[in-house]
Design an enzyme around this catalytic site. Structure first.
Site, mmCIF file in Angstrom:
data_model
loop_
_atom_site.group_PDB
_atom_site.id
_atom_site.type_symbol
_atom_site.label_atom_id
_atom_site.label_comp_id
_atom_site.label_asym_id
_atom_site.label_seq_id
_atom_site.Cartn_x
_atom_site.Cartn_y
_atom_site.Cartn_z
ATOM 1 N N SER A 100 0.649 -1.217 0.310
ATOM 2 C CA SER A 100 0.059 0.200 0.130
ATOM 3 C C SER A 100 0.918 1.302 -0.117
ATOM 4 O O SER A 100 1.974 1.572 -0.948
ATOM 5 C CB SER A 100 -1.285 -0.096 0.831
ATOM 6 O OG SER A 100 -2.022 -0.938 0.495
ATOM 7 N N HIS A 136 2.132 15.165 4.955
ATOM 8 C CA HIS A 136 1.634 16.460 4.342
ATOM 9 C C HIS A 136 2.232 16.993 5.425
ATOM 10 O O HIS A 136 1.698 17.155 6.488
ATOM 11 C CB HIS A 136 0.488 16.151 3.453
ATOM 12 C CG HIS A 136 0.434 15.728 2.372
ATOM 13 N ND1 HIS A 136 0.895 15.856 1.175
ATOM 14 C CD2 HIS A 136 -0.442 14.922 2.568
ATOM 15 C CE1 HIS A 136 0.512 14.888 0.468
ATOM 16 N NE2 HIS A 136 -0.151 13.978 1.084
ATOM 17 N N CYS A 186 -2.284 -3.130 3.542
ATOM 18 C CA CYS A 186 -3.644 -4.984 3.297
ATOM 19 C C CYS A 186 -2.556 -6.004 4.040
ATOM 20 O O CYS A 186 -0.979 -5.618 4.052
ATOM 21 C CB CYS A 186 -3.726 -4.904 1.892
ATOM 22 S SG CYS A 186 -4.487 -3.680 1.576
#
Length: 271
Positions: free
Chosen positions: A119, A124, A147
């Site tokens: 994944s 940010h 996952c």
């Protein structure tokens, strides 16, 4: 607190459960002058630039036991940075326990071992200053989405200790289902009643914490507010001794108000 996992399931195929851990981490300070505010933004941009954030997320990959497939990173003008790492699942290996795929609490920053894959992991940053009130804030949004057997919960302690936030809001959700060898669906493959179960005791003692959990939907939410408040730790470019009489109290009230507004998610108006 001991964390127990559901007995190891023999699956029909690949483990299709998606586990996502999301953070909003906040640092608050008071920068008295315009020069100090600019200095704070420059400090944050230097301390949490794309290069440093890439190192942090790569460490997260190592901790949760995944392989890095691709890294995209970017610094922004005038401020802020982003990093996205695509990952894939691989057998987790540590010297302590080569078969540990549980959601047990992860290591602290000085005890990193392992690999990563599956994944994605993203960060940010959002440094900003109040235009005329002297309050400056730094927010880092982080998502660890995996996952299969790889558990993002192992990244909790490392990220909290690395950023040392004044305030943190953390969400954890398990989505989808996987099947055992007989075709029975499993909507979660580990036991959890709170994100706090996976945070080390020392950290839990330092923060005021509030939970909002929807157990039947596998949605868990924890908010954290640092208990200790020392004004010297929140002044950027100015020492407490340099403040005028009565100024320290006003600044302390501004900082406390900012922190409580972020923690409770609403503006506080004066009576």
């Amino acid at each position: 607190m001991e964390i127990k996992s559901i007995r190891k399931l023999k699956l029909y195929g690949f483990n299709n459960l998606t586990k996502t851990l999301s953070f909003n981490l906040y640092d608050i300070c008071y920068a008295k002058t315009l020069e100090h505010r600019k200095g704070y933004i420059e400090y944050i941009d230097e301390h949490y630039n794309a290069e440093r954030l890439t190192k942090i997320l790569t460490d997260v990959s190592d901790i949760i036991g995944a392989n890095v497939l691709n890294i995209a990173k970017q610094d922004y003008d005038p401020q802020g940075a982003s990093v996205t790492i695509m990952i894939s699942e691989e057998k987790l290996y540590t010297e302590a326990n080569p078969e540990d795929h549980s959601e047990s609490p992860g290591p602290l920053p000085n005890a990193i071992v392992g690999h990563l894959d599956k994944s994605h992991i993203t960060v940010h940053t959002y440094p900003e200053s109040h235009p005329d009130d002297g309050i400056s804030t730094f927010r880092a949004d982080i998502d660890v989405s995996t996952c299969g057997h790889v558990s993002p919960l192992k990244a909790l302690n490392y990220l909290i200790h690395t950023f040392q936030p004044d305030i943190a809001t953390i969400d954890y959700r398990v989505r989808g289902f996987t099947r055992d060898e007989h075709g029975k669906k499993y909507y979660i493959d580990h036991k959890i009643n709170s994100i706090q179960n996976y945070i080390d005791l020392e950290t839990r003692d330092r923060y005021q914490m509030v939970d909002v959990n929807v157990y039947q939907e596998k949605i868990f939410h924890t908010k954290m507010l640092l208990k200790e408040f020392n004004l010297d730790n929140y002044l950027f470019g100015t020492g407490k001794k340099e403040l005028r009489p009565g100024e320290a109290k006003k600044i302390r009230n501004k900082l406390k108000r900012e922190m409580h507004e972020i923690f409770y998610g609403r503006n506080i108006t004066n009576a």
